[in-house]
Enzyme design. Structure first.
Site, short mmCIF file in Angstrom:
data_model
loop_
_atom_site.label_atom_id
_atom_site.label_comp_id
_atom_site.label_asym_id
_atom_site.label_seq_id
_atom_site.Cartn_x
_atom_site.Cartn_y
_atom_site.Cartn_z
N TYR A 1 0.81 -1.21 0.00
CA TYR A 1 0.00 0.00 0.00
C TYR A 1 0.85 1.27 0.00
CZ TYR A 1 -3.96 -3.08 1.09
OH TYR A 1 -4.91 -4.07 1.05
N LYS B 1 3.53 -15.39 2.73
CA LYS B 1 3.46 -16.21 1.50
C LYS B 1 4.91 -16.54 1.15
CE LYS B 1 1.24 -18.05 -1.99
NZ LYS B 1 0.39 -19.26 -1.84
N ASP C 1 -2.89 -18.21 2.22
CA ASP C 1 -4.05 -18.90 1.63
C ASP C 1 -4.59 -19.95 2.60
OD1 ASP C 1 -1.59 -20.10 1.18
OD2 ASP C 1 -2.01 -20.75 -0.87
N ASP D 1 -5.26 -6.68 5.81
CA ASP D 1 -6.47 -6.00 5.35
C ASP D 1 -7.53 -7.04 5.00
OD1 ASP D 1 -8.18 -4.03 4.48
OD2 ASP D 1 -7.19 -3.74 2.54
N ASP E 1 -10.96 -8.52 7.50
CA ASP E 1 -12.36 -8.48 7.04
C ASP E 1 -12.97 -9.87 7.15
OD1 ASP E 1 -12.26 -5.78 6.36
OD2 ASP E 1 -13.36 -6.10 4.48
C1 IPM Z 1 -9.08 -0.74 6.24
C2 IPM Z 1 -9.55 -0.16 4.94
C3 IPM Z 1 -8.46 0.74 4.40
C4 IPM Z 1 -7.23 -0.12 4.19
C5 IPM Z 1 -8.84 1.52 3.14
C6 IPM Z 1 -10.06 2.39 3.39
C7 IPM Z 1 -7.69 2.32 2.60
O1 IPM Z 1 -9.89 -1.16 4.07
O2 IPM Z 1 -8.78 0.04 7.17
O3 IPM Z 1 -8.99 -1.96 6.33
O4 IPM Z 1 -7.15 -0.82 3.19
O5 IPM Z 1 -6.35 -0.11 5.03
MG MG Z 2 -9.91 -3.08 4.90
#
Ligand code: IPM
Ligand code: MG
Length: 364
Positions: free
Chosen positions: A146, A195, A227, A251, A255
């Site tokens: 990133y 990985k 994975d 990230d 989620d």
């Molecule tokens: C998170 C979000 C952010 C990230 C985005 C909004 C840039 O997805 O905080 O997980 O990828 O870090």
């Molecule tokens: Mg995120």
């Protein structure tokens, strides 16, 4: 104690959930005799609307004067919002990434907990969730893909895009140390996710993590390929204590882990640097589709405020009071729409804030 807090309501449901977190914080401060000074700061779309950019120098300056930042959420619906017609570096998310970098917030803590009262909402079968789970994901937040060099160009009429994934050993070491320190206060297991069967950056990650582990003989370190980890999170989440991983894997996996709890509206996060300073925000996004309707779940933001009291101000009892209030409100049967089930009482965002504030009790 005087608490200087920068507040970023942000976009979408951000302002609503921040208002409720402040209600709960104010009640806590009242009960324990603290004084909170809030300074509002614009970030993301809210900043673009006023200043044309998602983060200003002035915002960074204001934040640096504070001991911690409490944030709602940023970003809008990319299909319709004018913010997404701007160049990538001027969009809301770029502001958040730049803020993380400016404040050196390299360690992102994302707890994924299955709340007993909400076990019904967990999408996994009962034989998989068993006695529940309590995972702490620690995501490296200021390096990797990133933040590496990126560009898009056309070569001989063919479009080409490039993103670079770079880590040096110092970046890996400091976040690994955080993960092992935190594991020492938990169940003393670190699963480092990489990985390493393909990527050089992962092979370095693995080597440095092993070096750090030597200083923590009581902590068990295991390595897992990303994975496989994605699969294990839905196969047997209870095997995890602390998951340590780089920026993009974290990230994605955070989620996934939050969805596995069935209640993404409940999950807090902290982004920390080497001092006590931190940025605290819910793990969920800005949910523009339900913004302004008083139906969002403010609990993740309230729990982020509790993490703030714990990590940036060392106020453990106050943080416990907030976490207990959340458990009590759930036991009392109140739910926002995202976690509603049969025979429970559905309430809106603001009412949920009131109910939580009412349940803050002194723990002396
Ligand atoms: C998170 C979000 C952010 C990230 C985005 C909004 C840039 O997805 O905080 O997980 O990828 O870090
Ligand atoms: Mg995120």
């Amino acid at each position: 104690m005087e608490l200087r807090i920068a507040c970023i309501p942000g976009d979408g449901i951000g302002p609503e959930i921040i208002a409720e977190a402040r209600k709960v914080l104010d009640k806590t401060a009242d009960i324990y005799g603290h004084k909170i000074h809030y300074t509002d700061v614009l970030l993301g779309g809210a900043s673009i609307d006023v200043h044309g950019v998602p983060l200003t120098e002035e915002a960074i300056h204001t934040i640096r004067q504070s001991a911690a930042v409490l944030m709602g959420s940023i970003g809008g619906d990319a299909a319709v919002s004018p913010w997404y017609r701007l160049a990538p570096q001027l969009r809301p998310e770029a502001g958040l990434l730049a803020l993380r970098k400016a404040l050196d917030l390299f360690a992102n803590l994302r707890p994924a907990i299955l709340y007993e009262e909400l076990a019904d909402a967990c999408p996994l079968k009962e034989n998989i969730i068993g006695g529940g789970f309590d995972i702490m994901i620690i995501r490296e937040l200021t390096g990797g893909l990133y933040f590496g060099e990126r560009k898009t160009e056309t070569e001989n009429g063919v479009r080409k895009a490039l993103d670079t994934l770079v880590y040096d050993e110092k970046e890996i070491r400091r976040v690994a140390v955080k993960a092992f320190d935190i594991a020492m206060k938990r169940r003393r297991k670190v699963t480092s996710v990489d990985k390493a069967n393909v990527l050089d950056s992962s092979r370095l990650w693995r080597a440095v993590t092993e070096e750090v582990a030597k200083d923590y003989p009581e902590v068990v370190l295991e390595h897992m390929l990303v994975d496989n980890c994605a699969m294990q999170l839905v196969r047997n989440p209870a095997q995890f204590d602390v998951i340590l991983t780089e920026n993009m894997f974290g990230d994605i996996l955070s989620d996934e882990a939050s969805m596995v709890t069935g209640s993404i509206g409940m999950l807090a996060s902290a982004s920390l640097n080497d001092s006590r300073f931190g940025l605290y925000e819910p793990s969920h996004g800005s949910a523009p589709d339900i913004a302004g309707q008083d139906i969002a779940n403010p609990i993740a933001t309230v729990l982020s405020a509790a993490m703030m009291l714990r990590y940036s101000f060392d106020l453990d009892r106050e943080a416990d009071s907030i976490e207990d209030a959340v458990k009590t409100v759930l036991k009392d049967g109140f739910r926002t729409g995202d976690i509603i089930s049969a025979d429970k009482t559905q309430v809106g965002c603001s009412r949920m804030g009131d109910l939580l504030a009412e349940r803050i009790a002194c723990k002396i």
